[in-house]
Design a protein around this motif. Structure first.
Motif, PDB file in Angstrom:
ATOM      1  N   MET A   1       0.849  -1.203   0.000  1.00  0.00           N
ATOM      2  CA  MET A   1       0.000   0.000   0.000  1.00  0.00           C
ATOM      3  C   MET A   1       0.881   1.249   0.000  1.00  0.00           C
ATOM      4  N   SER A   2       0.585   2.194  -0.869  1.00  0.00           N
ATOM      5  CA  SER A   2       1.363   3.413  -0.931  1.00  0.00           C
ATOM      6  C   SER A   2       1.080   4.295   0.279  1.00  0.00           C
ATOM      7  N   ARG A   3       2.120   4.946   0.763  1.00  0.00           N
ATOM      8  CA  ARG A   3       1.932   5.840   1.907  1.00  0.00           C
ATOM      9  C   ARG A   3       1.179   7.101   1.522  1.00  0.00           C
ATOM     10  N   VAL A   4       0.983   7.340   0.222  1.00  0.00           N
ATOM     11  CA  VAL A   4       0.275   8.534  -0.218  1.00  0.00           C
ATOM     12  C   VAL A   4      -1.214   8.461   0.094  1.00  0.00           C
ATOM     13  N   THR A   5      -1.746   7.275   0.331  1.00  0.00           N
ATOM     14  CA  THR A   5      -3.180   7.105   0.566  1.00  0.00           C
ATOM     15  C   THR A   5      -3.539   7.353   2.033  1.00  0.00           C
ATOM     16  N   TYR A   6      -4.856   7.308   2.302  1.00  0.00           N
ATOM     17  CA  TYR A   6      -5.380   7.593   3.636  1.00  0.00           C
ATOM     18  C   TYR A   6      -6.189   6.397   4.142  1.00  0.00           C
ATOM     19  N   PRO A   7      -5.499   5.350   4.598  1.00  0.00           N
ATOM     20  CA  PRO A   7      -6.202   4.165   5.082  1.00  0.00           C
ATOM     21  C   PRO A   7      -6.989   4.485   6.360  1.00  0.00           C
ATOM     22  N   PRO A   8      -8.029   3.653   6.623  1.00  0.00           N
ATOM     23  CA  PRO A   8      -8.453   2.493   5.839  1.00  0.00           C
ATOM     24  C   PRO A   8      -9.087   2.909   4.514  1.00  0.00           C
ATOM     25  N   LEU A   9      -8.840   2.102   3.505  1.00  0.00           N
ATOM     26  CA  LEU A   9      -9.296   2.418   2.155  1.00  0.00           C
ATOM     27  C   LEU A   9     -10.595   1.698   1.824  1.00  0.00           C
ATOM     28  N   ASP A  10     -11.335   2.295   0.872  1.00  0.00           N
ATOM     29  CA  ASP A  10     -12.543   1.681   0.310  1.00  0.00           C
ATOM     30  C   ASP A  10     -13.543   1.312   1.393  1.00  0.00           C
ATOM     31  N   THR A  11     -13.703   2.226   2.346  1.00  0.00           N
ATOM     32  CA  THR A  11     -14.671   2.032   3.420  1.00  0.00           C
ATOM     33  C   THR A  11     -15.252   3.386   3.803  1.00  0.00           C
ATOM     34  N   LEU A  12     -16.460   3.391   4.308  1.00  0.00           N
ATOM     35  CA  LEU A  12     -17.129   4.635   4.668  1.00  0.00           C
ATOM     36  C   LEU A  12     -16.502   5.284   5.895  1.00  0.00           C
ATOM     37  N   LYS A  13     -16.364   6.608   5.828  1.00  0.00           N
ATOM     38  CA  LYS A  13     -15.929   7.412   6.970  1.00  0.00           C
ATOM     39  C   LYS A  13     -16.897   8.586   7.086  1.00  0.00           C
ATOM     40  N   GLN A  14     -17.582   8.679   8.202  1.00  0.00           N
ATOM     41  CA  GLN A  14     -18.578   9.741   8.331  1.00  0.00           C
ATOM     42  C   GLN A  14     -17.904  11.076   8.581  1.00  0.00           C
ATOM     43  N   VAL A  15     -18.332  12.080   7.815  1.00  0.00           N
ATOM     44  CA  VAL A  15     -17.844  13.442   7.966  1.00  0.00           C
ATOM     45  C   VAL A  15     -18.769  14.233   8.868  1.00  0.00           C
ATOM     46  N   VAL A 158     -13.344  18.607  -6.507  1.00  0.00           N
ATOM     47  CA  VAL A 158     -12.478  17.491  -6.886  1.00  0.00           C
ATOM     48  C   VAL A 158     -11.044  17.978  -7.107  1.00  0.00           C
ATOM     49  N   ASP A 159     -10.798  18.793  -8.121  1.00  0.00           N
ATOM     50  CA  ASP A 159      -9.427  19.188  -8.459  1.00  0.00           C
ATOM     51  C   ASP A 159      -9.125  20.669  -8.236  1.00  0.00           C
ATOM     52  N   LEU A 160     -10.113  21.464  -7.895  1.00  0.00           N
ATOM     53  CA  LEU A 160      -9.879  22.892  -7.692  1.00  0.00           C
ATOM     54  C   LEU A 160      -8.909  23.130  -6.542  1.00  0.00           C
ATOM     55  N   VAL A 161      -8.864  22.206  -5.604  1.00  0.00           N
ATOM     56  CA  VAL A 161      -7.838  22.206  -4.564  1.00  0.00           C
ATOM     57  C   VAL A 161      -7.226  20.805  -4.511  1.00  0.00           C
ATOM     58  N   GLN A 162      -5.900  20.738  -4.488  1.00  0.00           N
ATOM     59  CA  GLN A 162      -5.167  19.501  -4.217  1.00  0.00           C
ATOM     60  C   GLN A 162      -4.162  19.838  -3.117  1.00  0.00           C
ATOM     61  N   ASN A 163      -4.114  19.004  -2.083  1.00  0.00           N
ATOM     62  CA  ASN A 163      -3.381  19.386  -0.877  1.00  0.00           C
ATOM     63  C   ASN A 163      -2.587  18.190  -0.346  1.00  0.00           C
ATOM     64  N   PHE A 164      -1.413  17.965  -0.934  1.00  0.00           N
ATOM     65  CA  PHE A 164      -0.612  16.799  -0.585  1.00  0.00           C
ATOM     66  C   PHE A 164       0.324  17.109   0.589  1.00  0.00           C
ATOM     67  N   GLU A 165       0.300  16.220   1.559  1.00  0.00           N
ATOM     68  CA  GLU A 165       1.187  16.378   2.702  1.00  0.00           C
ATOM     69  C   GLU A 165       2.597  15.954   2.308  1.00  0.00           C
ATOM     70  N   PRO A 166       3.615  16.783   2.617  1.00  0.00           N
ATOM     71  CA  PRO A 166       4.977  16.492   2.162  1.00  0.00           C
ATOM     72  C   PRO A 166       5.483  15.110   2.562  1.00  0.00           C
ATOM     73  N   ASP A 167       5.152  14.669   3.785  1.00  0.00           N
ATOM     74  CA  ASP A 167       5.684  13.383   4.236  1.00  0.00           C
ATOM     75  C   ASP A 167       4.988  12.191   3.596  1.00  0.00           C
ATOM     76  N   ARG A 168       3.951  12.447   2.802  1.00  0.00           N
ATOM     77  CA  ARG A 168       3.285  11.378   2.067  1.00  0.00           C
ATOM     78  C   ARG A 168       3.717  11.347   0.604  1.00  0.00           C
ATOM     79  N   ILE A 169       4.613  12.228   0.227  1.00  0.00           N
ATOM     80  CA  ILE A 169       5.099  12.297  -1.145  1.00  0.00           C
ATOM     81  C   ILE A 169       6.503  11.703  -1.188  1.00  0.00           C
ATOM     82  N   ALA A 170       6.755  10.820  -2.126  1.00  0.00           N
ATOM     83  CA  ALA A 170       8.079  10.231  -2.274  1.00  0.00           C
ATOM     84  C   ALA A 170       9.118  11.341  -2.467  1.00  0.00           C
TER      85      ALA A 170
END
Length: 245
Positions: A1-15, A158-170
């Motif tokens: 699993m890539s560290r760029v993702t936000y696990p747990p994946l493919d499951t509901l998370k209530q906002v 969707v794409d108007l904002v993209q906000n990648f955390e530095p420690d999750r980027i190779a």
């Protein structure tokens, strides 16, 4: 699993009440792994809307079925449609909505994706009590429909904002990510997206100002990177400084 993702994946998370997200990925863009996110909304009639659907899984579908009937699939931009057919195949009665112009794109025609209705400037009656929407249109066919979930004051992009955390980027990719402007804590749209939107700057700027000055969201959801859980309007204003100034 890539560290760029936000696990747990493919499951509901209530906002918030009536609003969930699903983190998935990674996807690949120009060889760079990206996290991707779907938003799930319960409509007044009890049906469920999948906004920018991510990949199908039996387990995720079972979770969603507990919320209600999946009645609407939404492709809110020219890029966020690639998983739609997986959901259409399992939910053939669900209505598919798409950003203006998506049905005309060659890749979409070739795929055979069914599009029932185009999204417009105003929300259809089926969800106008809980969502409002605007169409952001740039050049080169770039279009994104932005939403606001009214009960919770949550903007949905969707794409108007993209906000990648530095420690999750190779490390090798980090300089490129900084160059295109998508590194947090207040990431922006990538430079090529901004270039396209600026081809229709006056109209896009009006939409951005309405989003920040009138909608004033408490939180901001988007497809790629760490979303804005608090202080949404102020952070969004920083991320859109390239368009608001």
């Amino acid at each position: 699993m890539s560290r760029v993702t936000y696990p747990p994946l493919d499951t509901l998370k209530q906002v918030a009440e009536g609003l969930w997200l699903v983190d998935s990925g990674p996807m690949s863009a120009m060889g760079i792994p990206l996290p991707v996110r779907m938003t799930v909304i319960r409509l007044p009639n009890g049906q469920i809307m999948l906004h920018s659907p991510t990949r199908w899984s039996d387990a995720l579908n079972a979770e969603l079925s507990k919320l209600g009937v999946i009645g609407h699939l939404v492709a809110p931009s020219v890029a966020h449609w690639t998983f739609m057919q997986e959901w259409q195949a399992r939910h053939p009665d669900a209505m598919t909505w798409a950003s203006p112009g998506l049905r005309k794109r060659g890749a979409v025609k070739k795929s055979g994706l069914r599009i029932d209705e185009d999204l417009g400037e105003r929300a259809p009656a089926i969800w106008s009590d809980v969502l409002k929407q605007r169409v952001l249109t740039g050049g080169f066919g770039v279009t994104e429909v932005i939403f606001q979930h009214l009960p919770t004051q949550t903007a949905i992009l969707v794409d108007l904002v993209q906000n990648f955390e530095p420690d999750r980027i190779a490390p090798l990719v980090r300089p490129l990510a900084r160059m295109v402007g998508v590194v947090g804590p207040n990431g922006r749209a990538p430079v090529y997206y901004r270039f396209a939107i600026n081809r229709n700057r006056a109209a896009a700027q009006a939409v951005a100002r309405e989003l920040v000055e009138q909608w004033r969201p408490e939180r901001v959801l988007f497809a790629h990177g760490r979303w804005f859980e608090t202080n949404g309007t102020a952070r969004l204003q920083k991320s859109l400084d390239w368009l608001l100034d």
